[in-house]
Design an enzyme around this catalytic site. Structure first.
Site, mmCIF file in Angstrom:
data_model
loop_
_atom_site.group_PDB
_atom_site.id
_atom_site.type_symbol
_atom_site.label_atom_id
_atom_site.label_comp_id
_atom_site.label_asym_id
_atom_site.label_seq_id
_atom_site.Cartn_x
_atom_site.Cartn_y
_atom_site.Cartn_z
ATOM 1 N N GLU A 50 1.737 -0.449 -5.026
ATOM 2 C CA GLU A 50 0.801 0.622 -5.357
ATOM 3 C C GLU A 50 1.681 1.860 -5.534
ATOM 4 O OE1 GLU A 50 -3.295 2.705 -3.715
ATOM 5 O OE2 GLU A 50 -1.750 2.149 -2.268
ATOM 6 N N ASP A 93 0.838 -1.192 0.000
ATOM 7 C CA ASP A 93 0.000 0.000 0.000
ATOM 8 C C ASP A 93 0.880 1.253 0.000
ATOM 9 O OD1 ASP A 93 -2.692 1.318 0.488
ATOM 10 O OD2 ASP A 93 -1.630 1.983 2.287
#
Length: 713
Positions: free
Chosen positions: A388, A352
């Protein structure tokens, strides 16, 4: 040997500074905690009744405080109290009145109840200290039994070219499934139930990517609103599976249950990938609670503002950023990754806001220490690594800039495919690049098409059904504004906002769903499906269900029956992709000028008039139609055993125009005859009868539809 009870004296041996955390060896438990700033550390053993026994740690090696306690068994609850400077202006926040959980704990028990004692300042007057004891209001760490019978478990190790990722949520996947026992719904054991695994296996999925399963907490703001953190991007226990997802209520029971889930997926030849959040912790900004890192060694674990060390650098939008410049923070991340691979047997990670991990100072550095460590690690470097590639800091959008062994969520793919199918002009060149693996983003870094994790929807944003049903977000349940511009979502409601009985619009929405799925699953790269998209899952226009732990966010398994044609079509597409390597090339397509002989040319781009595309065609504002010829006889990479790959040849006909178009089929140099195998205007996505198309013939491609032709041999 059995150690004393909570009221007696304990045998305390020096123990070892490594490994960090609590380590049970069959006879007792070693405890080790890092703190550079600490002046005194107490290990606190907590009884089932909540009583506390403090044991001073006398041994310190290289800032590691440690001891060994004979007879301490799995299930023992514990925490720490760290004595040292409380000087927020200089970045120090030690506070022995706060019971601190172990950053290396492999299991937790209890809960954080939001009590004022969790904060080191007075909630009514933040200028004042608060030294109320947090015992009884905070979680405790738990000693676990590390031993587990993995039997013949092995990692599937699917190459990226054969990988299909299914992004899912442990709770959301299982809460409404009629075949999962109620006692197992919302849990790792529920996810491991044959009803779930067989569904994914039958669909054609090769990897399940789980939204955060590291231990996270429920933040006070949502608690006050009567909501819950559903997504889980608020972690603090980087080595512990989230306890609320365990059917087992025994302290530490989540660990063996998680391992059993992984073993069950591996038995079905499905990989398990974890969505991990190492960019920040759940403690938030300077007004957050003191539960772990902040009280252990604030300046070591967090990025602090230069010249104003009371405040935290925030590249994540959550209040803080982990200090990846500090060796012990880096060690925590790497130890966590190795643990999940070595001990929990997971197959990869999706990071993330991964750009945050690349920030050495203020800029994003592709060669930061974290990526160097991953590159040389013999365990972590061998699993799937998915970035990401953005954060909220300046220059945070870093798509295409990660090291060679990394893959990336391709946000440009998502945006381009959405724009094309909602009819935005001048997207044709971008569309062509995205469906062929985005060589403009990845080829210059010695990467392959599979570096592109292609997706149209994900947990963050509209579901596929809502993407074609709403122009605006409808998030009133979150306490947010109800509407935003369509440019944010790149969605199109097909003429009516939300639910409708208009059959024409419903048919168009179904066609658009099939267009998106066909484009996604026949594109070069690694496809990712968001859970439930294959059955028409809806969040009723809510594009951010992070706090909706209810049926709005959970999968409705009744839709497998209601939308059975869409499920079947997705299954058909995934089998088509698996059966035909022309759709999942390991190397970038070469293209090249089209001559009389086409055997060596692997791809051709043609207008709907049957002409090879020119630069003027690419620049033409209309940009709504395209034919893509994929030559299965010109695949230049060998198979796993070194043999030449020969596949069928396909023609993909895309029409995002609002009117039907006549596609002029090119001559016999492309194929001797074609058969229609996909027609997204059909409810099933496939023709109801055999449809043949001859070279130099005409093919009507209806408005906003995709037709796929296969050479008939």
């Amino acid at each position: 040997m059995t150690n004393a009870n909570i009221d007696g004296e304990y045998q305390v041996w020096p123990g070892d500074p490594y490994p960090l955390g609590s380590t049970y060896d069959g006879a007792g438990t070693n405890f080790a905690l890092f703190s550079d700033i600490a002046e005194k550390v107490e290990l606190c053993l907590i009884s089932e009744e909540g009583q506390e026994k403090r044991i001073p740690l006398e041994e310190v090696d290289a800032h590691i405080w440690h001891c060994y306690l004979p007879g301490i068994m799995p299930g023992q609850r514990y925490a720490y109290r760290v004595h040292g400077p409380y000087d927020p202006a200089n970045g120090h926040r030690c506070d022995p009145s706060k019971l601190l959980v172990d950053p290396y704990a492999k299991a937790f028990d209890g809960d954080f109840d939001g009590h004022k004692s969790l904060f080191s300042y007075d909630l009514d007057d933040p200028s004042k200290r608060n030294t109320d004891d947090s015992l009884g209001h905070t979680m405790t760490s738990v000693v676990i039994n590390p031993f587990f019978d993995w039997a013949t478990d092995r990692q599937p190790k699917h190459p990226y070219s054969e990988t299909v990722i299914y992004e899912a949520h442990v709770k959301g996947m299982t809460m409404t499934h009629p075949d999962v026992p109620e006692s197992l719904r919302g849990t790792y054991a529920g996810l491991a139930h044959p009803a779930i695994i067989n569904y994914l296996k039958d669909l054609g999925v090769t990897a399940i990517e789980l939204m955060p399963v590291h231990q996270f907490l429920q933040d006070d703001r949502l608690r006050d609103l009567g909501l819950r953190n559903y997504w889980g991007y608020n972690t603090f226990g980087f080595l512990a599976p989230h306890q609320d997802y365990a059917a087992s209520t025994k302290p530490g029971g989540a660990v063996s249950e998680f391992k059993g889930m992984v073993r069950a997926f591996h038995d079905a030849d499905i990989e398990v990938i974890l969505d991990v959040v190492y960019n920040h912790t759940a403690e938030g900004n300077h007004m957050g609670p003191t539960i772990c890192f902040r009280g252990i060694d604030n300046a070591a674990y967090y990025r602090l503002v230069e010249g104003d060390k009371q405040h935290y650098m925030d590249y994540t939008g959550t209040g803080n950023s982990l200090n990846v410049r500090h060796p012990h923070s880096l060690q925590l991340i790497m130890d966590s990754l190795r643990y999940w691979v070595s001990e929990m047997h997971v197959d990869g990670f999706r990071f993330d806001l991964a750009s945050t991990l690349a920030r050495e100072f203020h800029d994003v550095d592709r060669l930061s220490a974290f990526f160097d460590l991953v590159q040389q690690d013999p365990i972590v470097s061998q699993v799937k690594l998915i970035a990401e590639p953005w954060d909220v800091g300046e220059g945070g959008y870093q798509v295409g800039n990660f090291p060679p062994q990394w893959t990336e969520w391709n946000g440009k793919y998502r945006d381009t495919i959405r724009d094309y199918w909602r009819g935005e002009p001048s997207t044709l060149g971008e569309f062509a690049s995205r469906i062929t693996g985005s060589s403009d983003l990845y080829a210059n870094n010695d990467r392959r098409p599979t570096a592109s994790i292609n997706f149209v929807t994900a947990h963050d944003g509209f579901t596929l059904n809502d993407l074609v049903s709403y122009n605006h977000k409808h998030n009133m349940a979150n306490g947010e504004d109800n509407r935003d511009g369509e440019s944010h979502n790149r969605s199109w409601n097909c003429g009516v906002e939300g639910s409708t009985d208009d059959e024409t619009i419903l048919q168009l929405r179904g066609r658009q769903r099939r267009n998106f799925l066909t484009t996604l699953l026949l594109s070069q790269g690694t496809p990712m499906i968001s859970h439930g998209d294959e059955m028409g899952r809806s969040q009723k226009g809510n594009n951010n269900v992070y706090c909706q732990d209810n049926q709005l966010a959970w999968m409705d398994w009744n839709q497998v029956r209601t939308n059975s044609e869409l499920v079947d079509f997705t299954r058909f597409l995934l089998k088509l992709r698996a059966d035909h390597p022309v759709f999942r090339r390991r190397r970038f397509l070469k293209g090249g000028p089209l001559g009389a002989e086409t055997d060596d040319r692997d791809i051709a781009w043609l207008t709907h008039e049957g002409r090879v595309m020119t630069q003027d065609d690419w620049d033409f504002d209309f940009g709504k139609s395209l034919m893509v010829w994929l030559n299965g006889k010109a695949i230049d990479e060998p198979d796993a055993r070194g043999h030449r790959i020969v596949d069928d040849t396909f023609m993909l006909c895309f029409n995002s125009h609002h009117e039907d178009l006549i596609f002029q089929i090119p001559g016999t140099e492309y194929a001797s005859e074609w058969e229609v195998i996909i027609d997204t205007t059909e409810l099933t996505g496939r023709p109801t009868r055999e449809r043949l198309v001859h070279p130099e013939g005409e093919l009507r491609v209806p408005a906003r539809s995709t037709v796929v032709l296969k050479e008939k041999l």
